[in-house]
Structure formats: structure tokens, C-alpha cells
Write a protein that holds these residues in place. Structure first.
Motif, PDB file in Angstrom:
ATOM      1  N   ARG A  25      50.016  72.857 -10.475  1.00  0.00           N
ATOM      2  CA  ARG A  25      51.587  72.706 -11.289  1.00  0.00           C
ATOM      3  C   ARG A  25      52.273  72.559  -9.893  1.00  0.00           C
ATOM      4  O   ARG A  25      51.931  73.252  -8.713  1.00  0.00           O
ATOM      5  N   LEU A  26      52.669  71.461  -9.684  1.00  0.00           N
ATOM      6  CA  LEU A  26      53.765  71.168  -9.059  1.00  0.00           C
ATOM      7  C   LEU A  26      55.090  71.048  -8.722  1.00  0.00           C
ATOM      8  O   LEU A  26      55.865  71.471 -10.615  1.00  0.00           O
ATOM      9  N   SER A  27      55.508  71.742  -7.952  1.00  0.00           N
ATOM     10  CA  SER A  27      57.418  71.763  -7.827  1.00  0.00           C
ATOM     11  C   SER A  27      58.188  70.979  -7.441  1.00  0.00           C
ATOM     12  O   SER A  27      57.447  70.971  -6.439  1.00  0.00           O
ATOM     13  N   CYS A  28      59.229  70.906  -8.122  1.00  0.00           N
ATOM     14  CA  CYS A  28      60.473  70.382  -7.607  1.00  0.00           C
ATOM     15  C   CYS A  28      61.838  71.367  -6.965  1.00  0.00           C
ATOM     16  O   CYS A  28      62.032  70.933  -8.213  1.00  0.00           O
ATOM     17  N   ARG A  29      62.068  70.900  -6.442  1.00  0.00           N
ATOM     18  CA  ARG A  29      63.788  72.225  -5.966  1.00  0.00           C
ATOM     19  C   ARG A  29      64.720  71.547  -5.546  1.00  0.00           C
ATOM     20  O   ARG A  29      64.420  69.767  -4.806  1.00  0.00           O
ATOM     21  N   ARG A  52      49.319  62.742 -21.602  1.00  0.00           N
ATOM     22  CA  ARG A  52      50.321  63.196 -22.846  1.00  0.00           C
ATOM     23  C   ARG A  52      49.150  64.296 -22.645  1.00  0.00           C
ATOM     24  O   ARG A  52      47.814  63.864 -23.035  1.00  0.00           O
ATOM     25  N   ASP A  53      49.558  65.386 -23.562  1.00  0.00           N
ATOM     26  CA  ASP A  53      48.484  65.900 -24.076  1.00  0.00           C
ATOM     27  C   ASP A  53      47.989  66.555 -22.684  1.00  0.00           C
ATOM     28  O   ASP A  53      46.746  68.483 -22.989  1.00  0.00           O
ATOM     29  N   ARG A  54      47.997  66.591 -21.364  1.00  0.00           N
ATOM     30  CA  ARG A  54      46.682  66.901 -20.404  1.00  0.00           C
ATOM     31  C   ARG A  54      48.640  67.649 -19.701  1.00  0.00           C
ATOM     32  O   ARG A  54      48.260  68.554 -18.812  1.00  0.00           O
ATOM     33  N   PHE A  55      49.406  67.003 -19.545  1.00  0.00           N
ATOM     34  CA  PHE A  55      50.345  67.244 -18.675  1.00  0.00           C
ATOM     35  C   PHE A  55      52.022  68.181 -19.086  1.00  0.00           C
ATOM     36  O   PHE A  55      52.055  67.556 -19.945  1.00  0.00           O
ATOM     37  N   THR A  56      52.411  69.400 -18.840  1.00  0.00           N
ATOM     38  CA  THR A  56      53.833  69.225 -19.199  1.00  0.00           C
ATOM     39  C   THR A  56      54.840  69.847 -18.406  1.00  0.00           C
ATOM     40  O   THR A  56      54.499  70.264 -17.092  1.00  0.00           O
ATOM     41  N   ILE A  57      55.612  68.757 -18.480  1.00  0.00           N
ATOM     42  CA  ILE A  57      56.934  69.413 -17.868  1.00  0.00           C
ATOM     43  C   ILE A  57      57.918  70.133 -18.111  1.00  0.00           C
ATOM     44  O   ILE A  57      58.426  70.457 -19.662  1.00  0.00           O
ATOM     45  N   VAL A  58      58.986  70.598 -17.280  1.00  0.00           N
ATOM     46  CA  VAL A  58      59.642  72.246 -17.981  1.00  0.00           C
ATOM     47  C   VAL A  58      60.458  71.701 -16.125  1.00  0.00           C
ATOM     48  O   VAL A  58      60.403  71.396 -15.414  1.00  0.00           O
ATOM     49  N   ARG A  59      61.606  72.169 -16.567  1.00  0.00           N
ATOM     50  CA  ARG A  59      62.480  72.959 -15.770  1.00  0.00           C
ATOM     51  C   ARG A  59      63.123  74.178 -15.652  1.00  0.00           C
ATOM     52  O   ARG A  59      63.600  74.443 -16.912  1.00  0.00           O
ATOM     53  N   ASP A  60      63.247  74.926 -14.627  1.00  0.00           N
ATOM     54  CA  ASP A  60      64.003  76.337 -15.025  1.00  0.00           C
ATOM     55  C   ASP A  60      65.496  75.973 -13.925  1.00  0.00           C
ATOM     56  O   ASP A  60      65.480  76.177 -12.871  1.00  0.00           O
ATOM     57  N   ALA A  61      66.513  76.461 -14.738  1.00  0.00           N
ATOM     58  CA  ALA A  61      67.828  75.960 -13.795  1.00  0.00           C
ATOM     59  C   ALA A  61      67.861  76.885 -13.030  1.00  0.00           C
ATOM     60  O   ALA A  61      68.467  77.347 -12.148  1.00  0.00           O
ATOM     61  N   SER A  62      67.214  77.944 -13.952  1.00  0.00           N
ATOM     62  CA  SER A  62      67.760  79.595 -13.237  1.00  0.00           C
ATOM     63  C   SER A  62      67.413  79.561 -11.523  1.00  0.00           C
ATOM     64  O   SER A  62      67.008  80.312 -10.278  1.00  0.00           O
ATOM     65  N   GLN A  63      66.113  78.901 -11.113  1.00  0.00           N
ATOM     66  CA  GLN A  63      65.466  78.331 -10.098  1.00  0.00           C
ATOM     67  C   GLN A  63      65.691  77.355  -9.497  1.00  0.00           C
ATOM     68  O   GLN A  63      65.350  76.192  -8.112  1.00  0.00           O
ATOM     69  N   ASN A  64      66.581  76.031 -10.518  1.00  0.00           N
ATOM     70  CA  ASN A  64      66.769  74.280  -9.900  1.00  0.00           C
ATOM     71  C   ASN A  64      65.666  74.363  -9.497  1.00  0.00           C
ATOM     72  O   ASN A  64      65.634  73.158  -8.313  1.00  0.00           O
ATOM     73  N   THR A  65      64.878  73.809 -10.594  1.00  0.00           N
ATOM     74  CA  THR A  65      63.573  73.587  -9.596  1.00  0.00           C
ATOM     75  C   THR A  65      62.322  72.949 -11.361  1.00  0.00           C
ATOM     76  O   THR A  65      62.665  73.198 -12.311  1.00  0.00           O
ATOM     77  N   MET A  66      61.951  71.869 -11.134  1.00  0.00           N
ATOM     78  CA  MET A  66      61.111  71.282 -11.947  1.00  0.00           C
ATOM     79  C   MET A  66      60.087  71.777 -11.728  1.00  0.00           C
ATOM     80  O   MET A  66      59.451  71.199 -10.933  1.00  0.00           O
ATOM     81  N   TYR A  67      59.333  71.908 -13.012  1.00  0.00           N
ATOM     82  CA  TYR A  67      57.568  71.598 -12.685  1.00  0.00           C
ATOM     83  C   TYR A  67      56.898  70.416 -13.110  1.00  0.00           C
ATOM     84  O   TYR A  67      57.473  70.339 -14.235  1.00  0.00           O
ATOM     85  N   LEU A  68      55.995  70.204 -12.612  1.00  0.00           N
ATOM     86  CA  LEU A  68      54.640  70.009 -13.910  1.00  0.00           C
ATOM     87  C   LEU A  68      53.720  70.697 -13.847  1.00  0.00           C
ATOM     88  O   LEU A  68      52.458  70.069 -12.779  1.00  0.00           O
TER      89      LEU A  68
END
Length: 125
Positions: A19-23, A65-81
Motif C-alpha cells: 500500500r502506497l501513501s501520498c500525504r 484494473r481489478d488489482r489496484f485500488t485508489i482511495v483518499r482520506d480527507a481526515s488524513q489529507n492522504t491518498m492511498y494506492l
């Protein structure tokens, strides 16, 4: 200015997960469209995934597609892969990118104004 800081890269065996993070900092998180790009050695940079400012629109490269999922968490100002079922061809430096939110979610690197330093992902066979 927007600052982006990636983390979470590393060495993993084929079939494994990372899991990658981008703050983000410097601008309101919900004013940004966010994306991941990657570049393998001696290859062109390519689009991986993108998510709109509100998280309701997502785009994926066919190769992930179907292997990776991108999400973002506003409470952490962070995006994840979240990367599952990794393959050796996923080996690359992964960079997150940001741009002011626009009508259409872009998958083109030149449309993004801010970039992180990148985090390396190595998938071994």
C-alpha cells in the motif's frame, strides 16, 4: 504550493501486496484531483490511477484494473494506492501527482502541476 510525500514502497514477491501513501499539504485537500503514475527503468512514465476531489470518480489503467485500488482520506489529507496480486511488470518508481480540481478527471501526466519525489516498488519473481 502543494507538497506531496509518498511512502510505502519496497520489495515484494510476485503475488504479494503493498500500500502506497501520498500525504498532501499546502492546499485544501478537497480542492485537488490526485493521481498515481509510474516509471519503470528505460520506459516512459505511465498513468496508473486517479481519483477526483470528492473521491466519487476514479480512473485506472487497464494493466492494473481489478488489482489496484485508489482511495483518499480527507481526515488524513492522504491518498492511498492498494496494490494486490503484484506482478514483476509492476516494478517501477511510483509518483503521486495533484492538480486543482477540474471538470474532467485527467489521466495525462502533463495536466498535473504538483509531483512527489516518488517511491520505488520492486516485485521479484
Amino acid at each position: 504550493q502543494v507538497q506531496l510525500a509518498e511512502s510505502g514502497g519496497g520489495l515484494v514477491q510476485a503475488g504479494g501486496s503493498l500500500r502506497l501513501s501520498c500525504r498532501t499539504s499546502g492546499r485544501a485537500f478537497n480542492s485537488l484531483d490526485l493521481a498515481w503514475f509510474r516509471q519503470a527503468p528505460e520506459k516512459e512514465r505511465e498513468f496508473v490511477a486517479a481519483v477526483s476531489w470528492g473521491g466519487d470518480t476514479k480512473r485506472y489503467a487497464d494493466s492494473v484494473r481489478d488489482r489496484f485500488t485508489i482511495v483518499r482520506d480527507a481526515s488524513q489529507n492522504t491518498m492511498y494506492l492498494q496494490m494486490n496480486s503484484l506482478k514483476t511488470k509492476d516494478t517501477a518508481t511510483y509518483s503521486c501527482a495533484a492538480r486543482s480540481t477540474a471538470v474532467a478527471l485527467s489521466t495525462t501526466a502533463t495536466r498535473y502541476d504538483y509531483w512527489g519525489q516518488g517511491t520505488q516498488v520492486i516485485v521479484s519473481s
